[in-house]
Motif scaffolding. Structure first.
Motif, mmCIF file in Angstrom:
data_model
loop_
_atom_site.group_PDB
_atom_site.id
_atom_site.type_symbol
_atom_site.label_atom_id
_atom_site.label_comp_id
_atom_site.label_asym_id
_atom_site.label_seq_id
_atom_site.Cartn_x
_atom_site.Cartn_y
_atom_site.Cartn_z
ATOM 1 N N TRP A 180 0.882 -1.180 -0.001
ATOM 2 C CA TRP A 180 0.085 -0.104 -0.117
ATOM 3 C C TRP A 180 0.872 1.263 0.068
ATOM 4 O O TRP A 180 2.172 1.200 0.496
ATOM 5 C CB TRP A 180 -0.895 0.140 1.239
ATOM 6 N N ILE A 181 0.327 2.268 -0.595
ATOM 7 C CA ILE A 181 0.862 3.542 -0.648
ATOM 8 C C ILE A 181 0.296 4.619 -0.125
ATOM 9 O O ILE A 181 -1.175 4.628 -0.586
ATOM 10 C CB ILE A 181 1.464 4.062 -1.905
ATOM 11 N N LEU A 182 0.289 5.559 0.753
ATOM 12 C CA LEU A 182 -0.008 6.903 0.903
ATOM 13 C C LEU A 182 0.735 7.985 0.331
ATOM 14 O O LEU A 182 2.003 7.931 0.883
ATOM 15 C CB LEU A 182 -0.238 6.812 2.576
ATOM 16 N N ALA A 183 0.263 8.605 -0.606
ATOM 17 C CA ALA A 183 1.160 9.758 -1.272
ATOM 18 C C ALA A 183 0.255 10.996 -1.313
ATOM 19 O O ALA A 183 -1.115 10.929 -1.515
ATOM 20 C CB ALA A 183 1.466 9.070 -2.499
ATOM 21 N N ARG A 184 0.824 12.032 -1.408
ATOM 22 C CA ARG A 184 0.509 13.303 -1.605
ATOM 23 C C ARG A 184 0.621 13.475 -3.114
ATOM 24 O O ARG A 184 1.511 13.223 -3.620
ATOM 25 C CB ARG A 184 1.236 14.559 -1.039
ATOM 26 N N PHE A 185 -0.588 14.100 -3.630
ATOM 27 C CA PHE A 185 -0.412 14.449 -5.245
ATOM 28 C C PHE A 185 -0.763 15.941 -5.477
ATOM 29 O O PHE A 185 -1.201 16.583 -4.585
ATOM 30 C CB PHE A 185 -1.275 13.662 -6.223
ATOM 31 N N SER A 186 -0.103 16.292 -6.627
ATOM 32 C CA SER A 186 -0.333 17.722 -6.802
ATOM 33 C C SER A 186 -0.494 17.518 -8.501
ATOM 34 O O SER A 186 0.207 17.204 -9.367
ATOM 35 C CB SER A 186 0.854 18.691 -6.331
ATOM 36 N N GLU A 187 -1.245 18.532 -8.970
ATOM 37 C CA GLU A 187 -1.490 18.748 -10.583
ATOM 38 C C GLU A 187 -2.111 19.795 -10.870
ATOM 39 O O GLU A 187 -3.194 20.112 -9.986
ATOM 40 C CB GLU A 187 -1.921 17.265 -11.051
ATOM 41 N N GLY A 188 -2.120 20.349 -11.865
ATOM 42 C CA GLY A 188 -2.658 21.475 -12.554
ATOM 43 C C GLY A 188 -3.853 21.952 -11.841
ATOM 44 O O GLY A 188 -4.003 22.668 -10.659
ATOM 45 N N ASP A 189 -5.003 22.065 -12.686
ATOM 46 C CA ASP A 189 -6.217 22.622 -11.887
ATOM 47 C C ASP A 189 -6.938 21.768 -10.631
ATOM 48 O O ASP A 189 -7.406 22.286 -9.860
ATOM 49 C CB ASP A 189 -7.384 22.594 -12.996
ATOM 50 N N THR A 190 -6.563 20.559 -10.679
ATOM 51 C CA THR A 190 -7.068 19.496 -9.498
ATOM 52 C C THR A 190 -6.545 20.184 -8.138
ATOM 53 O O THR A 190 -7.155 20.236 -7.210
ATOM 54 C CB THR A 190 -6.814 18.127 -9.666
ATOM 55 N N GLY A 191 -5.101 20.681 -8.048
ATOM 56 C CA GLY A 191 -4.373 21.064 -6.972
ATOM 57 C C GLY A 191 -3.838 19.804 -6.267
ATOM 58 O O GLY A 191 -2.946 19.144 -6.804
ATOM 59 N N THR A 192 -4.055 19.849 -5.021
ATOM 60 C CA THR A 192 -3.496 18.987 -4.227
ATOM 61 C C THR A 192 -4.428 18.089 -3.227
ATOM 62 O O THR A 192 -5.504 18.531 -3.141
ATOM 63 C CB THR A 192 -2.424 19.324 -3.072
ATOM 64 N N GLY A 193 -3.987 16.883 -3.057
ATOM 65 C CA GLY A 193 -4.546 15.929 -2.369
ATOM 66 C C GLY A 193 -3.977 14.597 -1.890
ATOM 67 O O GLY A 193 -2.622 14.803 -1.867
ATOM 68 N N THR A 194 -4.547 13.911 -1.426
ATOM 69 C CA THR A 194 -3.921 12.282 -1.261
ATOM 70 C C THR A 194 -4.458 11.158 -1.881
ATOM 71 O O THR A 194 -5.721 11.418 -2.211
ATOM 72 C CB THR A 194 -3.996 12.228 0.340
ATOM 73 N N THR A 195 -3.529 10.442 -1.775
ATOM 74 C CA THR A 195 -4.102 8.983 -2.504
ATOM 75 C C THR A 195 -3.913 7.782 -1.835
ATOM 76 O O THR A 195 -2.566 8.005 -1.216
ATOM 77 C CB THR A 195 -3.758 8.787 -4.114
ATOM 78 N N LEU A 196 -4.554 6.914 -1.592
ATOM 79 C CA LEU A 196 -4.243 5.477 -0.933
ATOM 80 C C LEU A 196 -4.314 4.598 -1.915
ATOM 81 O O LEU A 196 -5.428 4.483 -2.526
ATOM 82 C CB LEU A 196 -5.157 5.556 0.361
ATOM 83 N N ALA A 197 -3.603 3.785 -2.363
ATOM 84 C CA ALA A 197 -3.566 2.674 -3.229
ATOM 85 C C ALA A 197 -2.934 1.641 -2.674
ATOM 86 O O ALA A 197 -1.997 1.267 -1.694
ATOM 87 C CB ALA A 197 -2.602 3.288 -4.399
#
Length: 118
Positions: free
Chosen positions: A79-96
């Motif tokens: 499993w991975i808990l990561a912070r993401f950032s991108e263009g218009d969406t901005g930032t957040g977290t993803t758990l995979a």
């Protein structure tokens, strides 16, 4: 190669595929029976629905970045808990949650994206 290196490589592949607008490559990183939950779209079940989502999300090329916050694994599950950032969406977290097989390497079985609230 350590588990962290493998998971970092998986995230980097996703970021590169996303940035060039390759929805099919993004979807191939998920298992056939994967689930993706996001505040940006309805839930997607299965690789085909996940590719449709990514077609919409990658319509305009956008740089995407992941930073691993935490990870773990046992055998062929991780499993991975990561912070993401991108263009218009901005930032957040993803758990995979990922599953590894000899033929395909790491594939995501379940993913939850969460918007960062400011």
């Amino acid at each position: 190669m350590t588990l962290e290196d493998e998971l970092h490589g998986w995230l980097e592949h996703m970021a590169r595929s996303y940035a060039v607008g390759d929805a099919a490559a993004c979807a191939r990183m998920f298992s056939e029976d994967a689930m993706l939950h996001s505040p940006f779209a309805p839930p997607a079940h299965g690789r085909a629905e996940i590719e449709i989502l990514h077609r919409d999300w990658t319509r305009t090329a956008t740089a995407k970045r992941f930073d691993i916050l935490s990870f773990g694994g046992s055998g062929d599950l991780a499993w991975i808990l990561a912070r993401f950032s991108e263009g218009d969406t901005g930032t957040g977290t993803t758990l995979a949650v990922l599953d590894r097989s000899a033929g395909t390497g790491w594939l995501c079985k379940a993913c939850s994206l969460n918007e960062e609230q400011i």
